[in-house]
Structures are given as structure tokens and as C-alpha cells.
Design a protein around this motif. Structure first.
Motif, PDB file in Angstrom:
ATOM      1  N   UNK A 119       1.065  -0.961   0.075  1.00 53.57           N
ATOM      2  CA  UNK A 119       0.052   0.017  -0.067  1.00 53.57           C
ATOM      3  C   UNK A 119       1.013   1.111  -0.008  1.00 53.57           C
ATOM      4  N   UNK A 120       0.666   2.107  -1.061  1.00 56.18           N
ATOM      5  CA  UNK A 120       1.478   3.326  -1.036  1.00 56.18           C
ATOM      6  C   UNK A 120       0.637   4.590  -1.025  1.00 56.18           C
ATOM      7  N   UNK A 121       1.102   5.701  -0.373  1.00 55.95           N
ATOM      8  CA  UNK A 121       0.398   6.700  -0.141  1.00 55.95           C
ATOM      9  C   UNK A 121       0.602   7.634  -1.229  1.00 55.95           C
ATOM     10  N   UNK A 122      -0.259   8.575  -1.626  1.00 52.86           N
ATOM     11  CA  UNK A 122      -0.397   9.634  -2.372  1.00 52.86           C
ATOM     12  C   UNK A 122      -0.972  10.961  -2.024  1.00 52.86           C
ATOM     13  N   UNK A 123      -1.072  11.866  -2.768  1.00 53.79           N
ATOM     14  CA  UNK A 123      -2.012  13.072  -2.490  1.00 53.79           C
ATOM     15  C   UNK A 123      -2.750  13.302  -3.747  1.00 53.79           C
ATOM     16  N   UNK A 124      -4.070  14.065  -3.268  1.00 54.50           N
ATOM     17  CA  UNK A 124      -4.772  14.498  -4.557  1.00 54.50           C
ATOM     18  C   UNK A 124      -4.994  15.919  -4.036  1.00 54.50           C
ATOM     19  N   UNK A 125      -5.349  16.956  -5.158  1.00 50.03           N
ATOM     20  CA  UNK A 125      -5.561  18.129  -4.745  1.00 50.03           C
ATOM     21  C   UNK A 125      -7.134  18.324  -5.258  1.00 50.03           C
ATOM     22  N   UNK A 126      -8.090  18.964  -4.557  1.00 52.47           N
ATOM     23  CA  UNK A 126      -9.349  19.348  -4.768  1.00 52.47           C
ATOM     24  C   UNK A 126      -9.310  20.769  -5.448  1.00 52.47           C
ATOM     25  N   UNK A 127     -10.380  21.124  -5.980  1.00 49.74           N
ATOM     26  CA  UNK A 127     -10.688  22.268  -6.498  1.00 49.74           C
ATOM     27  C   UNK A 127     -10.570  23.475  -5.261  1.00 49.74           C
TER      28      UNK A 127
ATOM     29  N   UNK B 168       5.541  13.451  -7.634  1.00 51.97           N
ATOM     30  CA  UNK B 168       6.441  12.283  -7.811  1.00 51.97           C
ATOM     31  C   UNK B 168       5.870  10.991  -6.989  1.00 51.97           C
ATOM     32  N   UNK B 169       4.753  10.240  -7.308  1.00 52.11           N
ATOM     33  CA  UNK B 169       4.305   9.379  -6.229  1.00 52.11           C
ATOM     34  C   UNK B 169       5.290   8.603  -5.524  1.00 52.11           C
ATOM     35  N   UNK B 170       6.109   7.816  -6.169  1.00 52.21           N
ATOM     36  CA  UNK B 170       7.099   7.290  -5.612  1.00 52.21           C
ATOM     37  C   UNK B 170       7.861   7.594  -4.460  1.00 52.21           C
ATOM     38  N   UNK B 171       8.232   9.064  -4.671  1.00 51.90           N
ATOM     39  CA  UNK B 171       8.664   9.768  -3.571  1.00 51.90           C
ATOM     40  C   UNK B 171       7.778  10.142  -2.461  1.00 51.90           C
ATOM     41  N   UNK B 172       6.590  10.191  -2.535  1.00 48.31           N
ATOM     42  CA  UNK B 172       5.654  10.601  -1.459  1.00 48.31           C
ATOM     43  C   UNK B 172       5.845   9.367  -0.410  1.00 48.31           C
TER      44      UNK B 172
ATOM     45  N   UNK C 280      -5.442  16.002   0.112  1.00 48.95           N
ATOM     46  CA  UNK C 280      -5.792  15.054   0.991  1.00 48.95           C
ATOM     47  C   UNK C 280      -5.181  13.757   0.711  1.00 48.95           C
ATOM     48  N   UNK C 281      -4.559  12.851   1.573  1.00 49.16           N
ATOM     49  CA  UNK C 281      -3.870  11.693   1.438  1.00 49.16           C
ATOM     50  C   UNK C 281      -4.910  10.542   0.734  1.00 49.16           C
ATOM     51  N   UNK C 282      -4.514   9.884  -0.186  1.00 47.63           N
ATOM     52  CA  UNK C 282      -5.037   8.729  -0.568  1.00 47.63           C
ATOM     53  C   UNK C 282      -4.135   7.659  -0.801  1.00 47.63           C
ATOM     54  N   UNK C 283      -4.700   6.561  -1.225  1.00 45.74           N
ATOM     55  CA  UNK C 283      -4.034   5.215  -1.619  1.00 45.74           C
ATOM     56  C   UNK C 283      -3.500   5.199  -3.076  1.00 45.74           C
ATOM     57  N   UNK C 284      -2.281   5.133  -3.501  1.00 44.87           N
ATOM     58  CA  UNK C 284      -1.823   5.169  -4.890  1.00 44.87           C
ATOM     59  C   UNK C 284      -2.133   3.680  -5.443  1.00 44.87           C
ATOM     60  N   UNK C 285      -2.419   3.528  -6.652  1.00 47.71           N
ATOM     61  CA  UNK C 285      -2.564   2.187  -7.195  1.00 47.71           C
ATOM     62  C   UNK C 285      -1.096   2.163  -7.734  1.00 47.71           C
ATOM     63  N   UNK C 286      -0.978   0.777  -8.136  1.00 52.19           N
ATOM     64  CA  UNK C 286       0.372   0.359  -8.669  1.00 52.19           C
ATOM     65  C   UNK C 286       0.838   1.170 -10.038  1.00 52.19           C
ATOM     66  N   UNK C 287       0.010   1.590 -10.905  1.00 53.63           N
ATOM     67  CA  UNK C 287       0.314   2.296 -12.045  1.00 53.63           C
ATOM     68  C   UNK C 287       0.910   3.720 -11.627  1.00 53.63           C
ATOM     69  N   UNK C 288       0.186   4.283 -10.616  1.00 47.49           N
ATOM     70  CA  UNK C 288       0.704   5.724 -10.062  1.00 47.49           C
ATOM     71  C   UNK C 288       1.807   5.592  -9.391  1.00 47.49           C
ATOM     72  N   UNK C 289       2.343   4.562  -9.000  1.00 46.35           N
ATOM     73  CA  UNK C 289       3.771   4.641  -8.149  1.00 46.35           C
ATOM     74  C   UNK C 289       4.892   4.165  -9.194  1.00 46.35           C
ATOM     75  N   UNK C 290       4.392   3.284 -10.136  1.00 46.06           N
ATOM     76  CA  UNK C 290       5.482   3.015 -11.214  1.00 46.06           C
ATOM     77  C   UNK C 290       5.553   3.977 -12.188  1.00 46.06           C
ATOM     78  N   UNK C 291       4.920   5.062 -12.387  1.00 41.03           N
ATOM     79  CA  UNK C 291       4.857   6.112 -13.372  1.00 41.03           C
ATOM     80  C   UNK C 291       6.272   6.619 -13.287  1.00 41.03           C
ATOM     81  N   UNK C 292       6.648   6.761 -14.872  1.00 40.31           N
ATOM     82  CA  UNK C 292       7.972   7.446 -14.962  1.00 40.31           C
ATOM     83  C   UNK C 292       7.976   9.039 -14.880  1.00 40.31           C
ATOM     84  N   UNK C 293       7.022   9.371 -15.199  1.00 41.27           N
ATOM     85  CA  UNK C 293       6.871  10.934 -15.422  1.00 41.27           C
ATOM     86  C   UNK C 293       6.023  11.363 -14.007  1.00 41.27           C
ATOM     87  N   UNK C 294       6.404  12.670 -13.703  1.00 38.19           N
ATOM     88  CA  UNK C 294       5.378  13.092 -12.386  1.00 38.19           C
ATOM     89  C   UNK C 294       3.984  13.378 -12.702  1.00 38.19           C
TER      90      UNK C 294
END
Length: 95
Positions: free
Chosen positions: A11-19, A50-54, A70-84
Motif C-alpha cells: 500500500x502506497x500513499x499519495x495525495x490528491x488536490x481538490x478544487x 512524484x508518487x514514488x517519492x511520497x 488529502x492523502x489517498x492510496x496510490x495504485x500500482x500504475x501511479x507508483x510506477x509512473x516514470x513521469x510526475x
């Protein structure tokens, strides 16, 4: 029955930004790993992650003036993405 942990799921954390984001630099300034960046592109700013650095420390969440991160859980594709990942784009409200 095998559990998610025994199958190697992480399980990997990430953030999302709302309006309501004002594109101020606070979240990028407090991020201890540099996972959050605010980049200028012409007249606009782009908030990137950069999800992998969060690490999920929550510094950006706690320090966001309009409280739109807000903090959310990142899926595998988000964590392994090569670009921010682009979180938010626009002209800053304070310009």
C-alpha cells in the motif's frame, strides 16, 4: 487463504488536490522528499507529484492554506509512473 501481504501487495500513499487550490508554494516548500513540485509553464503553474517519492507524511495536507489536499492510496500504475503526475494546473489566484 492467502492475505494481501503474503502476495506481496504494498500500500502506497499519495495525495490528491481538490478544487480550490490557489497554487501557492506551501505544499511544495514543506515536502521533505521533494515529491511535490510547483512548476511554472508560461502564465500557469502546475502542481506535480512524484508518487514514488511520497512518504505520506501529511506535511502538505496540514500546511495547505485552503485545506484542499488529502492523502489517498496510490495504485500500482501511479507508483510506477516514470513521469510526475499533474495534480492541478492554472493561474495562481494571487497574481
Amino acid at each position: 487463504m492467502a492475505t494481501a501481504r503474503s502476495q506481496g501487495e504494498v500500500r502506497w500513499p499519495a495525495i490528491q488536490v481538490l478544487e480550490g487550490c490557489t497554487l501557492c508554494p506551501v505544499c511544495a516548500n514543506v515536502c521533505p522528499t521533494g515529491a511535490v513540485k510547483r512548476v511554472r509553464e508560461g502564465e500557469e503553474y502546475v502542481l506535480e507529484l512524484e508518487v514514488a517519492a511520497c512518504t505520506g507524511c501529511g506535511g502538505c495536507v496540514a500546511s495547505c492554506p485552503p485545506q484542499v489536499i488529502e492523502l489517498v492510496e496510490a495504485g500500482r500504475d501511479r507508483v510506477l509512473a516514470e513521469e510526475p503526475e499533474e495534480l492541478f494546473r492554472g493561474e495562481p489566484e494571487w497574481s
